[in-house]
Design an enzyme around this catalytic site. Structure first.
Site, short mmCIF file in Angstrom:
data_model
loop_
_atom_site.label_atom_id
_atom_site.label_comp_id
_atom_site.label_asym_id
_atom_site.label_seq_id
_atom_site.Cartn_x
_atom_site.Cartn_y
_atom_site.Cartn_z
N HIS A 6 -0.75 7.79 -5.26
CA HIS A 6 0.65 7.63 -4.88
C HIS A 6 0.73 7.37 -3.43
O HIS A 6 1.25 6.53 -2.94
CB HIS A 6 1.52 8.56 -5.73
CG HIS A 6 3.17 8.21 -5.17
ND1 HIS A 6 3.71 7.40 -6.11
CD2 HIS A 6 3.89 8.66 -4.17
CE1 HIS A 6 5.06 7.26 -5.68
NE2 HIS A 6 5.06 7.70 -4.40
N GLU A 7 0.12 8.43 -2.76
CA GLU A 7 0.63 8.43 -1.30
C GLU A 7 -0.52 7.51 -0.63
O GLU A 7 0.06 6.83 0.48
CB GLU A 7 0.17 9.85 -0.68
CG GLU A 7 1.30 10.82 -1.20
CD GLU A 7 2.75 10.50 -1.03
OE1 GLU A 7 2.97 9.79 -0.12
OE2 GLU A 7 3.39 10.76 -1.71
N HIS A 10 1.44 4.01 -0.51
CA HIS A 10 2.30 3.86 0.44
C HIS A 10 1.75 3.13 1.55
O HIS A 10 2.80 2.72 2.47
CB HIS A 10 3.17 5.12 0.77
CG HIS A 10 4.13 5.53 -0.14
ND1 HIS A 10 4.87 4.92 -0.51
CD2 HIS A 10 4.28 6.82 -0.98
CE1 HIS A 10 5.80 5.48 -1.52
NE2 HIS A 10 5.44 6.59 -1.54
N GLU A 29 8.65 2.98 -3.72
CA GLU A 29 8.38 4.19 -4.61
C GLU A 29 7.94 3.79 -5.98
O GLU A 29 6.94 4.07 -6.67
CB GLU A 29 9.57 5.01 -4.75
CG GLU A 29 10.17 5.70 -3.47
CD GLU A 29 8.72 6.50 -2.75
OE1 GLU A 29 7.77 6.93 -3.59
OE2 GLU A 29 9.26 6.77 -1.70
#
Length: 151
Positions: A6-7, A10, A29
């Site tokens: 997830h990070e 980003h 997100e």
């Protein structure tokens, strides 16, 4: 593993292309949530994480979306104090669910090409949902043209 994926997502959906305003928080997100599920599924296909995350996201989003205090995935933000309120299941799970549905409807290759075009066109800049939808529409039309030429 999912948090790391997830990070890392980003870095593209937030760092390379940043939303124009908090109204489109789901672009960061939702994309990071969706791409994390794809990444983990690619590395560990035996975990069936894409299917599990998709079901979890949709069910979680349905529960939250059924409440009176629910809101659209894109929310008008008039004051910075309102920003914190939209870091919720709608931005993360509904955003990811919308992208998953687009992938299923358009095909993963078409969505991948559209997102690649979106990222290239808006890199080191700001974009909003309309910019994403424009890239998706252009790629979907291109795909239809290519399919018509094959037949």
């Amino acid at each position: 593993m999912s948090v790391i994926a997830h990070e890392l997502a980003h870095q593209w959906f937030g760092n390379l292309v940043t939303m124009k305003w908090w109204s489109d928080l789901w672009l960061n997100e939702g994309f990071a949530t969706f791409m994390a599920a794809i990444a983990v599924d690619h590395v560990f296909p035996e975990w069936n994480s894409l299917e599990e995350d998709t079901v979890t996201n949709i069910l979680g989003m349905f529960n939250f979306d059924a409440m009176r205090n629910s809101h659209p995935v894109s929310v008008p933000i008039g004051h910075p104090k309102e920003i914190e309120e939209i870091f919720d299941a709608i931005s993360y799970k509904k955003g990811a669910s919308i992208l998953h549905m687009m992938s299923q409807f358009l095909g993963s290759q078409t969505l991948r090409k559209a997102v690649s075009s979106y990222l290239k066109k808006h890199k080191y800049n700001n974009a909003d949902k309309d910019d994403l939808f424009e890239s998706i529409t252009e790629q979907a039309h291109q795909q239809l043209l290519e399919e018509a030429q094959i037949q």
